[in-house]
Design a protein around this motif. Structure first.
Motif, PDB file in Angstrom:
ATOM      1  N   ALA A   1     -24.316   3.902 -22.674  1.00 25.26           N
ATOM      2  CA  ALA A   1     -23.525   3.626 -21.731  1.00 25.26           C
ATOM      3  C   ALA A   1     -22.744   2.304 -21.800  1.00 25.26           C
ATOM      4  CB  ALA A   1     -23.651   4.277 -20.741  1.00 25.26           C
ATOM      5  N   ARG A   2     -23.546   1.211 -21.120  1.00 18.96           N
ATOM      6  CA  ARG A   2     -23.260   0.041 -20.727  1.00 18.96           C
ATOM      7  C   ARG A   2     -23.014  -0.748 -21.769  1.00 18.96           C
ATOM      8  NH1 ARG A   2     -25.728  -2.202 -16.284  1.00 18.96           N
ATOM      9  NH2 ARG A   2     -26.698  -1.491 -15.319  1.00 18.96           N
ATOM     10  N   THR A   3     -23.100  -0.529 -23.132  1.00 13.58           N
ATOM     11  CA  THR A   3     -22.333  -0.792 -24.162  1.00 13.58           C
ATOM     12  C   THR A   3     -20.940  -0.337 -24.419  1.00 13.58           C
ATOM     13  OG1 THR A   3     -24.735  -1.225 -25.588  1.00 13.58           O
ATOM     14  CG2 THR A   3     -22.713  -0.884 -26.363  1.00 13.58           C
ATOM     15  N   GLU A   4     -21.140   0.790 -24.399  1.00 12.77           N
ATOM     16  CA  GLU A   4     -19.475   1.070 -24.216  1.00 12.77           C
ATOM     17  C   GLU A   4     -18.436   0.613 -23.100  1.00 12.77           C
ATOM     18  OE1 GLU A   4     -20.213   5.084 -24.500  1.00 12.77           O
ATOM     19  OE2 GLU A   4     -21.566   5.399 -26.434  1.00 12.77           O
ATOM     20  N   ARG A   5     -18.830   0.354 -22.153  1.00 11.42           N
ATOM     21  CA  ARG A   5     -18.366   0.235 -20.932  1.00 11.42           C
ATOM     22  C   ARG A   5     -17.765  -1.669 -21.722  1.00 11.42           C
ATOM     23  NH1 ARG A   5     -21.335  -0.579 -15.064  1.00 11.42           N
ATOM     24  NH2 ARG A   5     -18.644  -0.584 -14.067  1.00 11.42           N
ATOM     25  N   ASN A   6     -18.204  -2.148 -21.906  1.00 14.17           N
ATOM     26  CA  ASN A   6     -17.851  -3.671 -22.163  1.00 14.17           C
ATOM     27  C   ASN A   6     -16.645  -4.358 -22.377  1.00 14.17           C
ATOM     28  OD1 ASN A   6     -20.435  -4.678 -20.497  1.00 14.17           O
ATOM     29  ND2 ASN A   6     -21.710  -4.758 -21.839  1.00 14.17           N
ATOM     30  N   PRO A   7     -16.595  -3.177 -23.595  1.00 18.02           N
ATOM     31  CA  PRO A   7     -14.719  -3.285 -24.142  1.00 18.02           C
ATOM     32  C   PRO A   7     -13.973  -3.300 -23.343  1.00 18.02           C
ATOM     33  CG  PRO A   7     -16.717  -2.725 -26.108  1.00 18.02           C
ATOM     34  CD  PRO A   7     -17.349  -2.762 -24.464  1.00 18.02           C
ATOM     35  N   GLN A   8     -14.202  -1.833 -23.144  1.00 22.91           N
ATOM     36  CA  GLN A   8     -12.911  -1.642 -21.746  1.00 22.91           C
ATOM     37  C   GLN A   8     -12.563  -2.336 -21.022  1.00 22.91           C
ATOM     38  OE1 GLN A   8     -13.947   2.861 -21.415  1.00 22.91           O
ATOM     39  NE2 GLN A   8     -15.667   2.963 -22.280  1.00 22.91           N
ATOM     40  N   ILE A   9     -13.883  -3.155 -20.243  1.00 18.25           N
ATOM     41  CA  ILE A   9     -13.233  -4.001 -19.151  1.00 18.25           C
ATOM     42  C   ILE A   9     -13.008  -5.152 -20.145  1.00 18.25           C
ATOM     43  CG2 ILE A   9     -14.973  -5.552 -17.790  1.00 18.25           C
ATOM     44  CD1 ILE A   9     -17.208  -3.877 -17.046  1.00 18.25           C
ATOM     45  N   ILE A  10     -13.174  -5.537 -20.943  1.00 18.50           N
ATOM     46  CA  ILE A  10     -12.491  -6.865 -20.982  1.00 18.50           C
ATOM     47  C   ILE A  10     -11.602  -6.918 -21.887  1.00 18.50           C
ATOM     48  CG2 ILE A  10     -12.759  -9.231 -23.532  1.00 18.50           C
ATOM     49  CD1 ILE A  10     -15.847  -8.246 -22.936  1.00 18.50           C
ATOM     50  N   GLU A  11     -11.118  -5.588 -22.223  1.00 19.06           N
ATOM     51  CA  GLU A  11      -9.699  -5.065 -22.618  1.00 19.06           C
ATOM     52  C   GLU A  11      -8.500  -4.832 -21.739  1.00 19.06           C
ATOM     53  OE1 GLU A  11      -7.206  -1.432 -24.739  1.00 19.06           O
ATOM     54  OE2 GLU A  11      -9.480  -1.473 -24.777  1.00 19.06           O
TER      55      GLU A  11
ATOM     56  N   SER B   1     -29.846 -11.758 -23.493  1.00 20.56           N
ATOM     57  CA  SER B   1     -29.443 -10.544 -22.170  1.00 20.56           C
ATOM     58  C   SER B   1     -28.303  -9.450 -22.485  1.00 20.56           C
ATOM     59  CB  SER B   1     -28.573 -11.445 -20.793  1.00 20.56           C
ATOM     60  OG  SER B   1     -29.591 -12.400 -20.755  1.00 20.56           O
ATOM     61  N   GLN B   2     -28.731  -8.744 -22.358  1.00 25.35           N
ATOM     62  CA  GLN B   2     -28.535  -7.505 -22.312  1.00 25.35           C
ATOM     63  C   GLN B   2     -27.457  -7.343 -21.123  1.00 25.35           C
ATOM     64  OE1 GLN B   2     -30.104  -3.157 -21.791  1.00 25.35           O
ATOM     65  NE2 GLN B   2     -28.715  -3.356 -19.524  1.00 25.35           N
ATOM     66  N   ILE B   3     -25.537  -7.581 -22.179  1.00 23.76           N
ATOM     67  CA  ILE B   3     -24.211  -7.205 -21.460  1.00 23.76           C
ATOM     68  C   ILE B   3     -23.836  -6.816 -20.718  1.00 23.76           C
ATOM     69  CG2 ILE B   3     -22.137  -8.415 -21.955  1.00 23.76           C
ATOM     70  CD1 ILE B   3     -22.326  -8.929 -24.910  1.00 23.76           C
ATOM     71  N   GLY B   4     -23.670  -7.198 -19.407  1.00 24.33           N
ATOM     72  CA  GLY B   4     -23.616  -6.494 -18.229  1.00 24.33           C
ATOM     73  C   GLY B   4     -21.761  -7.557 -17.427  1.00 24.33           C
TER      74      GLY B   4
ATOM     75  N   TYR C   1     -12.123  -2.439 -13.018  1.00 27.99           N
ATOM     76  CA  TYR C   1     -14.012  -1.736 -13.095  1.00 27.99           C
ATOM     77  C   TYR C   1     -13.315  -0.991 -14.377  1.00 27.99           C
ATOM     78  CZ  TYR C   1     -16.988   1.614 -10.807  1.00 27.99           C
ATOM     79  OH  TYR C   1     -18.908   1.735 -10.982  1.00 27.99           O
ATOM     80  N   VAL C   2     -14.716  -0.393 -14.463  1.00 25.49           N
ATOM     81  CA  VAL C   2     -14.583   1.129 -15.509  1.00 25.49           C
ATOM     82  C   VAL C   2     -16.463   1.397 -15.025  1.00 25.49           C
ATOM     83  CG1 VAL C   2     -14.820   1.637 -17.812  1.00 25.49           C
ATOM     84  CG2 VAL C   2     -13.318  -0.086 -17.098  1.00 25.49           C
ATOM     85  N   ASP C   3     -15.532   3.325 -14.546  1.00 24.44           N
ATOM     86  CA  ASP C   3     -16.794   3.753 -14.479  1.00 24.44           C
ATOM     87  C   ASP C   3     -17.696   3.869 -15.857  1.00 24.44           C
ATOM     88  OD1 ASP C   3     -18.586   5.244 -12.369  1.00 24.44           O
ATOM     89  OD2 ASP C   3     -16.883   6.583 -12.337  1.00 24.44           O
ATOM     90  N   LYS C   4     -18.513   4.049 -15.395  1.00 23.04           N
ATOM     91  CA  LYS C   4     -19.809   4.516 -16.422  1.00 23.04           C
ATOM     92  C   LYS C   4     -20.606   5.794 -16.466  1.00 23.04           C
ATOM     93  CE  LYS C   4     -23.748   1.623 -14.692  1.00 23.04           C
ATOM     94  NZ  LYS C   4     -24.588   0.598 -14.703  1.00 23.04           N
TER      95      LYS C   4
END
Length: 290
Positions: free
Chosen positions: A108-118, A139-142, A174-177
């Motif tokens: 869920a964290r991995t899928e969230r990051n590209p959405q935030i960057i977009e 590090s685990q990206i967040g 902000y993107v929920d997860k």
């Protein structure tokens, strides 16, 4: 008073396995240097840092306690904005149910990051996933790494500003997860042989007028066993209130700095903002319960 009561401990530390900037071995080395009596690495939704500690050996001068911080959904009877964090202490690192749940949370964290960057790109910020990956290193990206890169590129003056303006709950980027339920988080930790604890209750943002005591009463019936009473961002009044609440419900009291390294430059391991102190007796009571 026990001979170890003057020893300082820190039971809330994040490593590069999640969103900290110190590796697990660097954390051990720093804890030795600071003469801490006991520590726990409580990475977000992963036990990889704890595994690394055990694989490389624990110095005899430090007591180490396996830990985790699970990002759960707030319980229906006490809705809050954002995640409801549950700390778990003394967990078995190879527990299959725990590890399966952590895989889902990490995805869920991995899928969230590209959405935030977009979203940030659409707002005019020139940031790429590759740049964040390079900034985070191993590090685990967040979100803290995205915030750090925004600061590095001059878009904000601080990581806090990035969260306050763009990345924090209900802010434009902000993107929920996905989060597991609070009840499941407690159950997973308990079934893995651990002690579930409400993390930094002073940071909770309730969406109702229900009292914290009401929430604790219900959470105790679910299996919660402690409250993180001692936390650098808690005021003296909050600390007293959470301590009294723990006593009222017969719960353990825990404490830690929530150390992340460079991500939170004002917080030092063991001492928080400079005068923070959690006694070794807190660790001893945890061990007794385990």
């Amino acid at each position: 008073m026990g001979c170890k009561d003057n020893l300082r401990i820190d039971l809330h530390i994040h490593s590069t396995a999640s969103d900290g900037t110190f590796s697990p071995l660097e954390i051990l080395s720093l804890a030795e240097k600071l003469k801490l009596g006991a520590i726990s690495i409580t990475d977000h939704d992963t036990v990889a840092g704890c595994r690394q500690v055990h694989e490389n050996g624990i110095p005899g001068s430090i007591c180490f306690l396996n830990g985790i911080e699970i990002s759960a959904a707030s319980p229906s009877f006490f809705p809050c904005s954002g995640s409801f964090h549950i700390l778990g202490y003394g967990i078995k690192l190879d527990d299959p149910d725990l590890n399966q749940a952590l895989i889902s949370l990490q995805e869920a964290r991995t899928e969230r990051n590209p959405q935030i960057i977009e979203i940030l790109n659409n707002m005019g910020f020139d940031i790429s996933c590759l740049e964040v990956l390079e900034y985070a290193k191993e590090s685990q990206i967040g979100r803290p790494h995205i915030a750090g890169l925004m600061k590095q590129k001059g878009y904000v003056e601080s990581i806090n500003e990035a969260f306050d303006k763009y990345l924090g709950t209900d802010k434009p980027a902000y993107v929920d997860k996905y989060r597991i339920s609070c009840e499941k988080a407690i159950q997973i930790i308990t079934n893995a042989g651990g002690i579930p604890v409400i993390a930094h209750p002073g940071l909770l943002k309730p969406l109702s007028n229900l009292s914290f005591e009401h929430a604790v009463s219900r959470l105790k019936s679910m299996g919660i066993q402690g409250i993180e009473v001692y936390y650098p961002a808690h005021s003296k009044e909050q600390t007293n209130f959470f301590s009294q609440t723990a006593d009222q419900f017969g719960l353990l009291k825990t404490g830690g700095t929530d150390f992340h390294g460079a991500v939170s430059p004002g917080i030092s391991m063991g001492t928080g903002k400079g005068n923070f102190f959690v006694s070794y007796s807190i660790f001893e009571k945890l061990i007794e319960r385990l």
